[in-house]
Design an enzyme around this catalytic site. Structure first.
Site, mmCIF file in Angstrom:
data_model
loop_
_atom_site.group_PDB
_atom_site.id
_atom_site.type_symbol
_atom_site.label_atom_id
_atom_site.label_comp_id
_atom_site.label_asym_id
_atom_site.label_seq_id
_atom_site.Cartn_x
_atom_site.Cartn_y
_atom_site.Cartn_z
ATOM 1 N N CYS A 140 -2.860 11.718 3.375
ATOM 2 C CA CYS A 140 -3.169 10.824 2.250
ATOM 3 C C CYS A 140 -2.928 11.508 0.915
ATOM 4 C CB CYS A 140 -4.625 10.373 2.318
ATOM 5 S SG CYS A 140 -4.908 8.971 3.409
ATOM 6 N N HIS A 166 -4.719 1.806 7.322
ATOM 7 C CA HIS A 166 -3.305 2.035 7.023
ATOM 8 C C HIS A 166 -2.607 2.550 8.275
ATOM 9 C CE1 HIS A 166 -4.333 2.711 2.514
ATOM 10 N NE2 HIS A 166 -3.820 1.513 2.675
ATOM 11 N N GLU A 211 0.807 -1.217 0.000
ATOM 12 C CA GLU A 211 0.000 0.000 0.000
ATOM 13 C C GLU A 211 0.840 1.268 0.000
ATOM 14 O OE1 GLU A 211 -3.699 0.078 0.279
ATOM 15 O OE2 GLU A 211 -3.458 -1.974 -0.424
#
EC number: 3.5.3.23
Length: 444
Positions: free
Chosen positions: A368, A250, A174
């Protein structure tokens, strides 16, 4: 030689919408099927990026992906003209159409993992796009992500680009959302901290029960090998599976680092103290572990406000500041904690709030939206300068958004063939503005 940490923010794409595609991401699921405002979302992101540039930070932009992704829809059996493909997908498999229209590439913390030249065996800056295999709507991104990164970091003397990892669950990767770099100064040899959710090839290993652990230890180790990182300057930590099951999909939803500061929730990791001892042994100089107690900020408040999906930046003055969403300001527990934090004697001295609600509602905060790239002045000079945010580029991008983006988008609008035309027209113009060349399939 001067050293920098540049932030490359993802431009929000023309199909920004709320489809609730990300199982395990509470904000994404809670806002599914609401109407979105792509124009407002893109301008919010640009405003945040410009504010950091105005503070003296090195700020770049990354282009969005082409959406709807007609190529994937054709690959899974829809045929005919582009309009017919969209119509068939909307009628027969609307969930697949939603996945192929996602603008999730805006969250560039998931785009790739970056290792600065100070850390790598060959002295080059290394890039590995994330394969994002856990989610269909993100798994279609890596090839174009690689093209965009190569168009921006396009000098082989300084930059090394790797193919994304094999597209298998054992190598679920990721990107930088589960990676942070600790150092004393950006140009010093640093310690690269990889946080994983599960050990995929060990069936007896601890893992979450409710939501998927998207990052595997195997993927993190593979990226470290590809980047030529030394064992003495890498640490692999496991994220607490209990917090993953509470919506911490995450690591950057539960901890964030910058230079010699690691800001984390006390429930963030497994085996916290032993891993921190390893960090202390391997990192030269002081390290500040800034723990947020559960008694002050619970996991639910941390996830809802995205307290840890904030950016910690080092200002030109040398002091650190947190870049937080206004949602942190609106949450009483989180706001109270942040007011206290700046008085605790840590390197973090200030909190700056930004409205990025269009992104927040879809499950991504300020951190993000950015990909961090530590580099020296020679490497910065080798970057495609068309991607670095200046007053002129900011003006051009705002005008571009105003010209091409819609004010409102519903799930039903995703099947509109005109939206595909609008998106391709916009992206073709964007590649000229940012001097990217032909990075999209429709341009080939």
């Amino acid at each position: 030689m001067k050293q920098f940490e540049a932030n490359f923010d993802g431009l929000v794409g023309p199909t920004h919408n709320y489809a609730g595609l990300s199982f395990g991401n509470v904000a994404s699921l809670n806002n599914a099927a609401q109407k979105s405002n792509p124009k407002a979302a893109a301008k919010q992101g640009l405003k945040k990026a410009k504010a950091l540039a105005d503070l003296g930070m090195v700020q770049g932009m990354l282009a969005p992906q082409e959406r709807p992704d007609i190529y994937t829809l054709r690959r899974i059996g829809f045929c005919g003209s582009d309009a017919q493909v969209l119509e068939q997908a909307y009628k027969q498999a609307p969930a697949l159409l939603n996945a192929c229209c996602s603008a999730s590439s805006m969250w560039t913390a998931n785009a790739a993992t970056i290792s600065p030249s100070a850390d790598t065996a060959d002295g080059k800056l290394h890039f590995t796009p994330a394969n994002l295999v856990d989610k269909l709507h993100r798994s279609i991104e890596p090839e174009t992500t690689g093209n965009i990164l190569k168009a921006i970091f396009n000098n082989e003397q300084y930059f090394s680009h790797h193919q994304h990892l094999p597209e298998h669950a054992s190598f679920g990767d990721e990107g930088a959302a589960n990676h942070t770099r600790l150092c004393q100064a950006y140009g010093d040899k640093g310690l690269e901290l990889f946080v994983y959710g599960q050990h995929a090839t060990n069936p007896d290993a601890i893992k979450p029960k409710r939501f998927p652990a998207r990052q595997t230890l195997e993927a993190s180790q593979a990226v470290a090998r590809l980047h030529g990182l030394d064992e003495s300057t890498t640490v692999f930590m496991q994220q607490n599976p209990d917090v993953i099951d509470q919506g911490v999909f995450h690591n950057d939803v539960i901890s964030v680092g910058n230079q010699n500061v690691l800001f984390y929730h006390e429930q963030a990791f497994l085996n916290t103290e032993s891993a921190f001892d390893e960090i202390r042994r391997k990192l030269d100089g002081d390290i500040h572990f800034v723990k947020v107690p559960t008694a002050q900020v619970g996991i639910l408040d941390a996830v809802k406000s995205y307290l840890f999906n904030t950016q910690i930046i080092t200002l030109p003055s040398g002091e650190m500041a947190i870049v937080a969403p206004t949602d942190c300001q609106e949450n009483p527990a989180v706001h109270a904690y942040l007011q206290e934090l700046v008085t605790l004697g840590t390197p973090i001295k200030e909190v700056k709030y930004f409205d990025v609600k269009q992104s927040m509602q879809n499950g991504g905060g300020p951190a993000c939206l950015r990909l961090r790239v530590a580099m020296n002045e020679q490497e910065l000079a080798a970057v495609n300068q068309g991607a670095l945010l200046t007053d002129e580029l900011f003006t051009s991008l705002n005008a571009w958004v105003e010209k091409h983006y819609r004010d409102e988008l519903s799930n039903a609008d995703l099947a509109d063939p005109q939206l595909l035309i609008e998106s391709r027209t916009a992206l073709d113009e964007l590649t000229q503005i940012m001097k990217l060349g032909s990075v999209y399939r429709f341009q080939k």
